[in-house]
Write an enzyme that holds these catalytic residues in place. Structure first.
Site, PDB file in Angstrom:
ATOM      1  N   ASP A 152       0.829  -1.205   0.000  1.00  0.00           N
ATOM      2  CA  ASP A 152       0.000   0.000   0.000  1.00  0.00           C
ATOM      3  C   ASP A 152       0.868   1.262   0.000  1.00  0.00           C
ATOM      4  O   ASP A 152       1.993   1.245   0.511  1.00  0.00           O
ATOM      5  CB  ASP A 152      -0.903  -0.033   1.244  1.00  0.00           C
ATOM      6  CG  ASP A 152      -2.094   0.891   1.094  1.00  0.00           C
ATOM      7  OD1 ASP A 152      -2.323   1.427  -0.010  1.00  0.00           O
ATOM      8  OD2 ASP A 152      -2.797   1.096   2.096  1.00  0.00           O
ATOM      9  N   GLY A 153       0.329   2.335  -0.554  1.00  0.00           N
ATOM     10  CA  GLY A 153       1.003   3.637  -0.491  1.00  0.00           C
ATOM     11  C   GLY A 153       1.568   4.108  -1.818  1.00  0.00           C
ATOM     12  O   GLY A 153       2.214   5.159  -1.881  1.00  0.00           O
TER      13      GLY A 153
ATOM     14  N   GLY B  40      -0.028   5.339  -4.402  1.00  0.00           N
ATOM     15  CA  GLY B  40      -0.688   6.578  -4.811  1.00  0.00           C
ATOM     16  C   GLY B  40      -0.144   7.766  -4.025  1.00  0.00           C
ATOM     17  O   GLY B  40       0.184   8.808  -4.598  1.00  0.00           O
TER      18      GLY B  40
ATOM     19  N   ARG C 163      -0.834   9.137  -9.882  1.00  0.00           N
ATOM     20  CA  ARG C 163      -0.823   7.930  -9.031  1.00  0.00           C
ATOM     21  C   ARG C 163      -0.183   6.738  -9.747  1.00  0.00           C
ATOM     22  O   ARG C 163       0.473   5.907  -9.139  1.00  0.00           O
ATOM     23  CB  ARG C 163      -2.266   7.552  -8.655  1.00  0.00           C
ATOM     24  CG  ARG C 163      -2.948   8.532  -7.720  1.00  0.00           C
ATOM     25  CD  ARG C 163      -4.411   8.137  -7.519  1.00  0.00           C
ATOM     26  NE  ARG C 163      -4.536   6.741  -7.132  1.00  0.00           N
ATOM     27  CZ  ARG C 163      -4.357   6.302  -5.886  1.00  0.00           C
ATOM     28  NH1 ARG C 163      -4.070   7.140  -4.913  1.00  0.00           N
ATOM     29  NH2 ARG C 163      -4.474   5.027  -5.616  1.00  0.00           N
TER      30      ARG C 163
ATOM     31  N   HIS D 221       2.531   3.305  -8.992  1.00  0.00           N
ATOM     32  CA  HIS D 221       2.412   1.870  -9.276  1.00  0.00           C
ATOM     33  C   HIS D 221       3.635   1.383 -10.053  1.00  0.00           C
ATOM     34  O   HIS D 221       4.118   0.268  -9.832  1.00  0.00           O
ATOM     35  CB  HIS D 221       1.129   1.580 -10.057  1.00  0.00           C
ATOM     36  CG  HIS D 221      -0.124   1.897  -9.279  1.00  0.00           C
ATOM     37  ND1 HIS D 221      -0.287   1.510  -7.971  1.00  0.00           N
ATOM     38  CD2 HIS D 221      -1.262   2.561  -9.615  1.00  0.00           C
ATOM     39  CE1 HIS D 221      -1.480   1.926  -7.536  1.00  0.00           C
ATOM     40  NE2 HIS D 221      -2.076   2.570  -8.515  1.00  0.00           N
TER      41      HIS D 221
ATOM     42  N   SER E 203      -7.322  -6.213  -5.624  1.00  0.00           N
ATOM     43  CA  SER E 203      -8.372  -6.869  -4.845  1.00  0.00           C
ATOM     44  C   SER E 203      -9.703  -6.848  -5.604  1.00  0.00           C
ATOM     45  O   SER E 203      -9.865  -6.082  -6.560  1.00  0.00           O
ATOM     46  CB  SER E 203      -8.547  -6.156  -3.496  1.00  0.00           C
ATOM     47  OG  SER E 203      -9.246  -4.946  -3.686  1.00  0.00           O
TER      48      SER E 203
ATOM     49  N   TRP F  72     -11.734  -2.747  -8.395  1.00  0.00           N
ATOM     50  CA  TRP F  72     -12.465  -2.336  -9.600  1.00  0.00           C
ATOM     51  C   TRP F  72     -13.185  -1.014  -9.379  1.00  0.00           C
ATOM     52  O   TRP F  72     -13.590  -0.350 -10.320  1.00  0.00           O
ATOM     53  CB  TRP F  72     -13.503  -3.406 -10.006  1.00  0.00           C
ATOM     54  CG  TRP F  72     -12.900  -4.725 -10.391  1.00  0.00           C
ATOM     55  CD1 TRP F  72     -12.892  -5.863  -9.631  1.00  0.00           C
ATOM     56  CD2 TRP F  72     -12.230  -5.060 -11.611  1.00  0.00           C
ATOM     57  NE1 TRP F  72     -12.255  -6.879 -10.305  1.00  0.00           N
ATOM     58  CE2 TRP F  72     -11.839  -6.410 -11.527  1.00  0.00           C
ATOM     59  CE3 TRP F  72     -11.912  -4.340 -12.774  1.00  0.00           C
ATOM     60  CZ2 TRP F  72     -11.151  -7.063 -12.545  1.00  0.00           C
ATOM     61  CZ3 TRP F  72     -11.226  -4.996 -13.792  1.00  0.00           C
ATOM     62  CH2 TRP F  72     -10.850  -6.337 -13.673  1.00  0.00           C
TER      63      TRP F  72
ATOM     64  N   LEU G 261      11.612 -20.433  -4.468  1.00  0.00           N
ATOM     65  CA  LEU G 261      10.598 -19.534  -3.905  1.00  0.00           C
ATOM     66  C   LEU G 261       9.342 -19.629  -4.761  1.00  0.00           C
ATOM     67  O   LEU G 261       9.436 -19.626  -5.991  1.00  0.00           O
ATOM     68  CB  LEU G 261      11.148 -18.094  -3.931  1.00  0.00           C
ATOM     69  CG  LEU G 261      10.187 -16.957  -3.569  1.00  0.00           C
ATOM     70  CD1 LEU G 261       9.828 -17.012  -2.082  1.00  0.00           C
ATOM     71  CD2 LEU G 261      10.823 -15.599  -3.865  1.00  0.00           C
TER      72      LEU G 261
ATOM     73  N   ARG H 210      -5.070  -2.597   8.618  1.00  0.00           N
ATOM     74  CA  ARG H 210      -6.201  -3.499   8.375  1.00  0.00           C
ATOM     75  C   ARG H 210      -5.780  -4.578   7.391  1.00  0.00           C
ATOM     76  O   ARG H 210      -4.760  -4.451   6.702  1.00  0.00           O
ATOM     77  CB  ARG H 210      -7.429  -2.737   7.888  1.00  0.00           C
ATOM     78  CG  ARG H 210      -7.182  -1.823   6.711  1.00  0.00           C
ATOM     79  CD  ARG H 210      -8.472  -1.114   6.258  1.00  0.00           C
ATOM     80  NE  ARG H 210      -8.144  -0.103   5.274  1.00  0.00           N
ATOM     81  CZ  ARG H 210      -8.091   1.204   5.514  1.00  0.00           C
ATOM     82  NH1 ARG H 210      -8.392   1.674   6.714  1.00  0.00           N
ATOM     83  NH2 ARG H 210      -7.754   2.051   4.558  1.00  0.00           N
TER      84      ARG H 210
HETATM   85  C1  FPP Z   1      -1.951   0.019  -3.274  1.00  0.00           C
HETATM   86  O1  FPP Z   1      -1.501   1.361  -3.315  1.00  0.00           O
HETATM   87  C2  FPP Z   1      -1.445  -0.726  -4.425  1.00  0.00           C
HETATM   88  C3  FPP Z   1      -2.206  -1.339  -5.368  1.00  0.00           C
HETATM   89  C4  FPP Z   1      -3.690  -1.368  -5.347  1.00  0.00           C
HETATM   90  C5  FPP Z   1      -1.622  -2.012  -6.511  1.00  0.00           C
HETATM   91  C6  FPP Z   1      -0.325  -2.736  -6.249  1.00  0.00           C
HETATM   92  C7  FPP Z   1       0.332  -2.923  -7.541  1.00  0.00           C
HETATM   93  C8  FPP Z   1       1.666  -2.828  -7.754  1.00  0.00           C
HETATM   94  C9  FPP Z   1       2.669  -2.653  -6.688  1.00  0.00           C
HETATM   95  C10 FPP Z   1       2.179  -2.879  -9.145  1.00  0.00           C
HETATM   96  C11 FPP Z   1       1.831  -4.102  -9.916  1.00  0.00           C
HETATM   97  C12 FPP Z   1       2.234  -5.375  -9.258  1.00  0.00           C
HETATM   98  C13 FPP Z   1       2.661  -6.456  -9.917  1.00  0.00           C
HETATM   99  C14 FPP Z   1       2.879  -7.705  -9.135  1.00  0.00           C
HETATM  100  C15 FPP Z   1       2.964  -6.457 -11.346  1.00  0.00           C
HETATM  101  P1  FPP Z   1      -2.592   2.503  -3.409  1.00  0.00           P
HETATM  102  O2  FPP Z   1      -2.805   2.832  -4.837  1.00  0.00           O
HETATM  103  O3  FPP Z   1      -3.826   2.098  -2.665  1.00  0.00           O
HETATM  104  O4  FPP Z   1      -1.862   3.686  -2.673  1.00  0.00           O
HETATM  105  P2  FPP Z   1      -2.536   4.814  -1.778  1.00  0.00           P
HETATM  106  O5  FPP Z   1      -3.173   4.123  -0.608  1.00  0.00           O
HETATM  107  O6  FPP Z   1      -1.394   5.680  -1.382  1.00  0.00           O
HETATM  108  O7  FPP Z   1      -3.538   5.538  -2.647  1.00  0.00           O
END
Ligand code: FPP
Length: 253
Positions: free
Chosen positions: A24-25, A27, A37, A41, A69, A73, A135, A198
């Site tokens: 997470d984080g 964005g 954002r 990623h 998740s 969507w 792994l 969470r």
């Molecule tokens: C949460 O950060 C992150 C995601 C919903 C996507 C995670 C995806 C990646 C790390 C890149 C793709 C992964 C692979 C395995 C190819 P957030 O967008 O919720 O951040 P925020 O809480 O700061 O808004």
């Protein structure tokens, strides 16, 4: 056979055998730098590469990452589409490297929601790395813990329709082989970056006795030193699985 934390006292080791991460984080990392954002990623993918390699070097056997998740969507369509493209590009680019590192890739989740190109690519990379053993890297994509329990129950009842008329016969032992990650032991260590505390519908069945570690570090900044901090914290935990401290120290058998 995969052991259950609620049915037996699991064996533990100083380095977690299975690490599950909510990345997470991304964005906020980007917004703080006045970037879109999606840039977060993209940097998040670099952190994925770092952490896969670091886990391999430390002898972790299973690493599970929550990439998307069932609730993601709900994000803006442009962000969802970027995440899908990033997933495709990363799979294409990393397949050989994963095999060289002896990393087996598996993807769990409701994959029927993805387009044919992504689904075929997932199958190809899973086959390309199927013999790798050091792994197992699992990407949870369009995954939700509740979805997992429901699909397991449906699949079990389809295979054993008689159970529908004798629900008291349904047990953990009968249900758990149908869960999406039945090939892996339960996570020893759960890590969530980004400051929230969470579980967000990730592996809710499997996290029953997992040690939960939360850090404010944003995922794109999470590095080998951050992983070591989490592992150090983990190594200090007393994993009792319902027993008392005295039992563990041998003072009270
Ligand atoms: C949460 O950060 C992150 C995601 C919903 C996507 C995670 C995806 C990646 C790390 C890149 C793709 C992964 C692979 C395995 C190819 P957030 O967008 O919720 O951040 P925020 O809480 O700061 O808004």
């Amino acid at each position: 056979m995969v052991h259950s934390s609620t049915m037996t006292v699991l064996e533990t080791s100083p380095v977690p055998r299975h690490v599950a991460i909510i990345m997470d984080g991304n964005g906020r990392w980007a917004t703080q730098r006045r970037l879109p954002r999606t840039a977060g990623h993209m940097r998040g993918v670099q952190a994925v590469r770092r952490i896969v390699e670091a886990c391999g070097r430390r002898g972790v056997r299973y690493l599970t990452l929550f990439a998307f998740s069932t609730e993601n969507w709900r994000r803006p369509a442009s962000e969802v589409s970027l995440l899908m493209r990033l997933f495709v590009r990363t799979l294409e680019k990393e397949a050989d490297r994963l095999r060289e590192q002896d990393v087996r890739l598996r993807v769990v989740g409701e994959l029927s929601a993805f387009d044919d190109r992504l689904r075929n690519l997932i199958t190809q990379v899973e086959e390309h790395t199927a013999k790798c053993q050091a792994l197992t890297l699992t990407i949870a994509a369009n995954y939700g813990g509740r979805w997992d329990i429901l699909q397991a129950m449906q699949a079990m009842l389809k295979a054993h329709p008689d159970l529908a008329t004798q629900p008291q016969a349904i047990s953990e032992t009968l249900l758990s082989p149908w869960l999406a990650m039945s090939y892996a032991p339960e996570p020893d260590l759960f890590i969530r970056t980004g400051g929230e505390q969470r579980v967000s519908n990730f592996l809710i069945w499997q996290l029953a006795y997992t040690e939960l570690y939360f850090t404010d570090c944003w995922w794109p900044d999470f590095n080998e030193a951050s992983l070591d901090q989490a592992f150090h914290w983990y190594s200090q935990r007393e994993r009792r699985f319902g027993r008392t401290s005295a039992q563990l120290s041998g003072a009270d058998a």
